[in-house]
Design an enzyme around this catalytic site. Structure first.
Site, PDB file in Angstrom:
ATOM      1  N   GLY A   1      -5.305  -3.584   7.945  1.00 37.37           N
ATOM      2  CA  GLY A   1      -6.266  -2.499   8.070  1.00 37.37           C
ATOM      3  C   GLY A   1      -7.238  -2.642   9.222  1.00 37.37           C
TER       4      GLY A   1
ATOM      5  N   THR B   1      -0.007   2.027   6.778  1.00 32.65           N
ATOM      6  CA  THR B   1      -0.051   0.778   6.023  1.00 32.65           C
ATOM      7  C   THR B   1       0.007  -0.379   7.012  1.00 32.65           C
ATOM      8  OG1 THR B   1       1.031  -0.616   4.364  1.00 32.65           O
ATOM      9  CG2 THR B   1       2.462   0.819   5.672  1.00 32.65           C
ATOM     10  N   GLY B   2      -0.652  -1.456   6.682  1.00 31.72           N
ATOM     11  CA  GLY B   2      -0.625  -2.590   7.602  1.00 31.72           C
ATOM     12  C   GLY B   2      -1.947  -3.320   7.569  1.00 31.72           C
TER      13      GLY B   2
ATOM     14  N   ARG C   1     -14.836  -5.895   1.082  1.00 32.28           N
ATOM     15  CA  ARG C   1     -14.093  -5.573   2.317  1.00 32.28           C
ATOM     16  C   ARG C   1     -13.444  -4.189   2.169  1.00 32.28           C
ATOM     17  NH1 ARG C   1      -8.348  -4.371   3.229  1.00 32.28           N
ATOM     18  NH2 ARG C   1      -7.918  -4.828   5.387  1.00 32.28           N
ATOM     19  N   VAL C   2     -13.530  -3.393   3.203  1.00 33.12           N
ATOM     20  CA  VAL C   2     -12.903  -2.073   3.188  1.00 33.12           C
ATOM     21  C   VAL C   2     -11.853  -2.039   4.295  1.00 33.12           C
ATOM     22  CG1 VAL C   2     -13.262   0.412   3.447  1.00 33.12           C
ATOM     23  CG2 VAL C   2     -15.028  -0.988   2.342  1.00 33.12           C
ATOM     24  N   GLY C   3     -10.664  -1.594   3.952  1.00 35.87           N
ATOM     25  CA  GLY C   3      -9.588  -1.490   4.934  1.00 35.87           C
ATOM     26  C   GLY C   3      -9.526  -0.102   5.546  1.00 35.87           C
ATOM     27  N   ASP C   4      -8.407   0.199   6.148  1.00 37.16           N
ATOM     28  CA  ASP C   4      -8.244   1.484   6.839  1.00 37.16           C
ATOM     29  C   ASP C   4      -7.911   2.627   5.899  1.00 37.16           C
ATOM     30  OD1 ASP C   4      -5.760   0.102   6.358  1.00 37.16           O
ATOM     31  OD2 ASP C   4      -4.756   1.605   7.596  1.00 37.16           O
TER      32      ASP C   4
ATOM     33  N   THR D   1       0.883  -1.165   0.000  1.00 40.80           N
ATOM     34  CA  THR D   1       0.000   0.000   0.000  1.00 40.80           C
ATOM     35  C   THR D   1       0.914   1.206   0.000  1.00 40.80           C
ATOM     36  OG1 THR D   1      -1.872  -0.985   1.136  1.00 40.80           O
ATOM     37  CG2 THR D   1      -1.470   1.332   1.586  1.00 40.80           C
TER      38      THR D   1
HETATM   39  N1  ASP Z   1      -3.828  -1.199   5.094  1.00 38.14           N
HETATM   40  C1  ASP Z   1      -4.201  -1.825   3.859  1.00 38.14           C
HETATM   41  C2  ASP Z   1      -5.563  -2.442   4.000  1.00 38.14           C
HETATM   42  O1  ASP Z   1      -5.856  -3.019   4.995  1.00 38.14           O
HETATM   43  C3  ASP Z   1      -3.256  -2.873   3.396  1.00 38.14           C
HETATM   44  C4  ASP Z   1      -1.796  -2.501   3.378  1.00 38.14           C
HETATM   45  O2  ASP Z   1      -1.399  -1.537   4.017  1.00 38.14           O
HETATM   46  O3  ASP Z   1      -1.015  -3.164   2.686  1.00 38.14           O
HETATM   47  O4  ASP Z   1      -6.329  -2.357   3.102  1.00 38.14           O
END
Ligand code: ASP
Length: 336
Positions: free
Chosen positions: A261, A258-259, A235-238, A207
C-alpha cells in the site's frame, strides 16, 4: 526467487514497522515486469474482481488454489447476477466483495491479516463513477467493511471515517461481529507469529476488490482489506484512500488495487491510471502498466483491475501471480 507478497506476513517481514518509520524500502526484492490481461467486453455489463497479488508461498497447494477459484467464482456469480437483473454497478461491486469478505481464504473481513498487536483492523472503500465515495479505516467489528464504506457514502456527508464508534456503526445499520470472528485459526495467528519471528513465509494473501459496469454504462469500484500482517496499530494502506487503492470516474475508469500500500499511496496509483487515460490519452492497458512501473520504482509490487466506461477491462500485475476473475456477455475466467 525473492518475490515479496502483498497483504501477507513476509511483506511485513521486510516492511517491518521499524523500516517504515525510517522510510526505508518496503521490499528487499526486485519486482517483475508487468503482466496484463484484457477482461470483459467492450460495452455492456462487465464485472472484474481480484483477491490479491503476490507470490504463491510454500503453503500453496492445489486444494487451496481450487478453493480460491471456487470463492472467486461465487463472488462473480453474486455480482454478475445483479448486473444481469439491471442493478447499478456499485451494488454488483458490493455483492461480489461480500462473498470474498466472508470467505476466510482472503485478507478481508473474516480471514483478515492481523496487526502487530494481534487484532484485525480492516479498511474498505466504495466509489461510483459520479465521484461519490465512502470509506472506512481501522474498523474491527464491522462484519462486512464494504457495507460501512457504502453507509459512509450514502448516509453521511463525509468521505472517510477512521475507527467509527459503535454508535455510528449501529446507526448505519451494518452487521457486526466480535473481533475474534475475523481471526482465522491457525492461519492468521501463525502468519503473525512467523512475521514477528522474522520469518518470511506467508500463509495467505488477498486484499479483495471489484470493478463493474452496469447496463446503463455506469462504473464503480470497491476494495476491502485487512492490510498487511504485522502492520503497526493504526497503519492505513492504500485501499481505503480514494485515488490510491480505489477510484472511479465515469469519464475514465474504475480501479481497484492490491499490493504494498505504501508504494501505491506514494504514486497515487488509481488516480494516476485515470489521469493517464484522461490527460495523456493512453489506453487502459498502457496506463495500468506505466502506473505499476512507478509503483515498482518505489519498491512496491502488486496489481490492479481497471474497467473503463467504454472498452475492455484490464488485469495488470507486477508480482508473480494475481487472483482474479471476470465475466461479461463474452464469457469469463477465474484464476487462483
Ligand atoms: N494494499 C493493501 C494494503 O496495503 C494490502 C494488499 O493489497 O494485500 O493495505
Amino acid at each position: 526467487n525473492g518475490y515479496h507478497t502483498c497483504g501477507s506476513n513476509d511483506t511485513l517481514a521486510s516492511a517491518h514497522p521499524s523500516d517504515s518509520r525510517k522510510g526505508h524500502d518496503m521490499t528487499t526484492s526486485s519486482v517483475s515486469p508487468v503482466t496484463t490481461e484484457l477482461a470483459g467486453s467492450e460495452t455492456g455489463i462487465t464485472l472484474v474482481i481480484h483477491a490479491g497479488a503476490g507470490s504463491r508461498g510454500k503453503h500453496s497447494t492445489p486444494e487451496r488454489i481450487a478453493q480460491v477459484e471456487l470463492d472467486l467464482q461465487r463472488a462473480l456469480d453474486a455480482g454478475y447476477q445483479l448486473l444481469e437483473s439491471g442493478a447499478p454497478a456499485h451494488e454488483a461491486v458490493v455483492a461480489a466483495i461480500h462473498v470474498m469478505e466472508d470467505a476466510p481464504e482472503f485478507n478481508a473481513g473474516r480471514g483478515a491479516a492481523l496487526t502487530s498487536d494481534g487484532i484485525a483492523q480492516m479498511d474498505a472503500c466504495l466509489m461510483t463513477g459520479d465521484g461519490e465515495v465512502g470509506a472506512v479505516t481501522g474498523v474491527s467489528t464491522v462484519k462486512n467493511p464494504i457495507d460501512a464504506a457504502r453507509a459512509v457514502k450514502e448516509q453521511t456527508k463525509h468521505v472517510l471515517f477512521a475507527d467509527p464508534t459503535d454508535a455510528e456503526i449501529a446507526d448505519w445499520g451494518v452487521a457486526t461481529e466480535s473481533n475474534e470472528y475475523f481471526i482465522t485459526e491457525p492461519a492468521r495467528r501463525q502468519s503473525l507469529a512467523e512475521a514477528q519471528s522474522g520469518g518470511d513465509e506467508w500463509e495467505k494473501h488477498g486484499t479483495i476488490g471489484a470493478v463493474a459496469r452496469d447496463a446503463e454504462g455506469n462504473i464503480a469500484a470497491g476494495t476491502s482489506t485487512g492490510g498487511i500482517t504485522n502492520q503497526m496499530h493504526g497503519r492505513v494502506g492504500d485501499s481505503p484512500l480514494p485515488g490510491c487503492g480505489t477510484f472511479a470516474n465515469q469519464s475514465t475508469v474504475a480501479v481497484s488495487c492490491t499490493g504494498i500500500g505504501e508504494a501505491f499511496i506514494k504514486v497515487v496509483a488509481a488516480h494516476q491510471v485515470s489521469d493517464r487515460v484522461r490527460f495523456s490519452g493512453e489506453n487502459v492497458e498502457d496506463a495500468a502498466t506505466a502506473t505499476l512501473d512507478e509503483v515498482a520504482a518505489h519498491h512496491g509490487d502488486g496489481g490492479m483491475i481497471v474497467l473503463p466506461a467504454v472498452g475492455r477491462g484490464v488485469v495488470a500485475y507486477n508480482s508473480e501471480m494475481m487472483n482474479f476473475g471476470y465475466r461479461s456477455a463474452q464469457g469469463g475466467k477465474v484464476q487462483g
